[in-house]
Enzyme design. Structure first.
Site, short mmCIF file in Angstrom:
data_model
loop_
_atom_site.label_atom_id
_atom_site.label_comp_id
_atom_site.label_asym_id
_atom_site.label_seq_id
_atom_site.Cartn_x
_atom_site.Cartn_y
_atom_site.Cartn_z
N LYS A 138 0.86 -1.18 0.00
CA LYS A 138 0.00 0.00 0.00
C LYS A 138 0.89 1.23 0.00
CE LYS A 138 -3.77 -2.00 2.77
NZ LYS A 138 -4.55 -1.86 4.02
N HIS A 141 0.50 5.69 4.06
CA HIS A 141 -0.64 6.50 4.51
C HIS A 141 -0.16 7.61 5.44
CE1 HIS A 141 -4.46 7.54 6.43
NE2 HIS A 141 -5.05 6.94 5.42
N HIS A 144 0.52 7.25 9.26
CA HIS A 144 1.74 6.69 9.84
C HIS A 144 2.79 7.77 10.13
CE1 HIS A 144 0.73 2.43 9.53
NE2 HIS A 144 0.19 2.70 8.37
#
Length: 563
Positions: A138, A141, A144
């Site tokens: 992924k 994001h 994080h």
């Protein structure tokens, strides 16, 4: 350097009270500077003497305060002893203050504060800091970001204070979601698209297969089968999973480089998957792993051993859960119950080091957005910070010619994000506001960088003054003394930061230092001053710049020399 002055006062107190100097030194604190009035340099809370058994708890506190004040004497270090409400204040010889602080910062600028005897009581040794921990396959994001910069701060702080620090990124690289992704990629994936834009393609596959799984039992069964083969180390399945992992780590390293973050190890759930079976076997042997009516493997954490409180380690189908694979500092969102269970299981298993494991929870960032809309990717946040900062620098008339304006804008933008995040308690949520974050004035990362850059410019223009004798009598004005009094607090700030692992203490110290430096820069000119006066002021500004840079680096900020 406050240690010299604390030790001198403690020696007097020891002779009067009979307590060892080492007991008394930590009880003396540097006094925060005040804008409104002249500030004493050191303070003793007399109640701390009572708590440490030095004075009787039965006598009146104020009476003891006044009696002790009368017994203390002025000497070559202490110019005045002042009694207050339950406290004794000490004014120290200002010429000696200037000499001692600036000489240490000239001789050992990197070790200033960190070698203080106040910090000797801290436990030192090998420290593992696990932080960031994004999920593979992924894009990184934005959620994080907090774990990443908080963990980096803690690792930096531990390292500066003399620990051997191991920085671990415990990736989310195992679990049922990879069953979904793997099964989905086998049906929907393209190696060509993987080469072109790997994480975007994997994300698209995952979104589609996840949507299908909501309504299609066969998709869920295929995902479960893929994950089962993964746990059984099927060669073809592992090969595909490893490809996902390697691609992701390389992409993430680019983001970490922009943030100034490094790791010693990229670990993850997969690394501990085989070890998880050994842990389960040990728990069974010790009869700590019990089976519920539904077939789950659990550890009973209840005081009455009645399963009223337990942690689930194994699903009913025999596959492991996240807590089974978890690996001593953990920097994560507020998952307090999870980590309480983890540490309790470790203690039950007889691992005494579990007592030293610490979970550092943090709150949420609210309202983070960019020109493109609501932000979900960290890359977008960093790009937005760089874009806005570069625009601000172009608009500012005071901006200097820069070798790499984009890199400078990025470094200042990252500074702004870090300071905005670190100003309050980590557990608190906060509202994100681009306008406030990037202000050049006020308590911001941009202001810290601007102050550092101005000091560096001054030192480049006139020299640091560090190799020249200076006369301390030229630094007896209130602006100079306020800076030096503030620097006395640096070791206390590091100690408090180390004890509660909160960066706000250091942030507040550096912001105050920057405000004091800005005032001194305006009112204590170097250019046009007599040579001896100019050299003394340069020594003060050089010392201030060193401490500011040292503190910024601990926070994870790269100080810029021009902006």
């Amino acid at each position: 350097m406050a240690c010299f002055f604390r030790r001198s006062v403690a020696a007097q107190l020891s002779r009067i009270c009979g307590a060892p100097e080492d007991v008394l030194v930590p009880l003396l604190s540097a006094v925060p500077v005040s804008k409104k009035q002249s500030t004493p340099d050191l303070r003793l809370a007399v109640n701390s003497l009572v708590k440490n058994g030095v004075l009787s708890p039965d006598a009146d506190l104020q009476t003891q305060t006044e009696r002790l004040t009368k017994q203390l004497r002025v000497d070559a270090v202490v110019e005045e002893v002042i009694s207050g409400r339950g406290v004794i204040n000490f004014r120290i010889n200002k010429r000696l203050l200037v000499e001692k602080v600036l000489e240490q910062l000239r001789a050992e600028p990197q070790s200033f504060g960190v070698q203080s005897e106040l910090l000797r009581r801290l436990r030192r040794g090998r420290t593992l800091v696990e932080f960031s921990s994004p999920n593979i396959a992924k894009k990184f994001h934005a959620g994080h970001l907090r774990s990443t910069i908080i963990g980096n701060f803690i690792a930096n702080l531990k390292e500066v204070l003399g620990n051997e620090v191991i920085r671990v990124n415990y990736l989310g690289d195992w679990g049922m979601q990879f069953g979904l992704l793997g099964a989905g990629f086998q049906r929907l994936g393209s190696q060509e698209k993987l080469r072109e834009n790997a994480l975007q393609h994997l994300f698209e596959v995952y979104v589609q297969v996840n949507r299908e799984a909501e309504h299609d039992e066969s998709v869920r069964l295929a995902a479960a089968e893929f994950f089962r083969r993964l746990e059984q180390h099927d060669e073809q399945t592992l090969s595909l999973w490893k490809q996902f992992r390697d691609i992701t780590v390389e992409e993430y390293k680019k983001i970490y480089e922009r943030l100034g973050v490094r790791f010693d190890h990229y670990s993850g759930e997969s690394f501990h998957q085989s070890r998880a079976q050994e842990v389960l076997k040990e728990l069974r042997t010790r009869r700590l792993l019990k089976t519920t009516e539904k077939g789950k493997g659990v550890v009973d954490l209840s005081a009455a051993s009645d399963l009223s409180s337990y942690a689930t380690l194994v699903r009913s189908d025999g596959t492991s859960l996240y807590i089974t694979r978890y690996t001593h500092l953990f920097i994560t969102p507020d998952q307090s119950v999870h980590f309480q269970q983890l540490f309790q299981i470790l203690r039950v298993m007889g691992h005494h080091w579990a007592e030293r494991c610490v979970h550092v929870p943090f709150g949420l960032v609210l309202g983070m957005s960019s020109r493109l809309g609501e932000v979900v990717l960290l890359e977008d946040v960093l790009n937005e910070a760089r874009y806005r900062m570069q625009h601000n620098m172009q608009e500012a008339k005071t901006s200097k010619e820069l070798t790499d304006p984009e890199l400078t804008a990025e470094q200042i933008g990252v500074s702004a994000l870090i300071i905005q995040d670190f100003k309050g308690k980590l557990i608190s949520d906060y509202k994100f506001d681009w306008q406030k974050v990037l202000q050049a004035q006020g308590d911001t990362g941009v202001f810290l960088q601007y102050t550092h850059a101005r000091l560096r410019s001054l030192l480049r223009m006139h020299g640091s003054g560090n190799h020249t004798h200076f006369n301390p009598s030229h630094l007896q004005d209130s602006r100079s003394i306020s800076i030096l009094q503030h620097l006395l607090r640096y070791d206390e700030v590091l100690l408090q930061s180390a004890l509660d692992l909160q960066p706000r203490h250091l942030v507040n110290f550096l912001i105050t230092l920057s405000h004091l430096a800005a005032s001194a820069h305006r009112e204590l000119p170097v250019k046009g001053s007599p040579a001896e006066l100019a050299q003394a002021r340069l020594r003060l500004f050089s010392a201030t710049c060193s401490v500011l840079a040292n503190g910024m680096k601990i926070l994870g900020i790269t100080p810029v020399d021009k902006m």
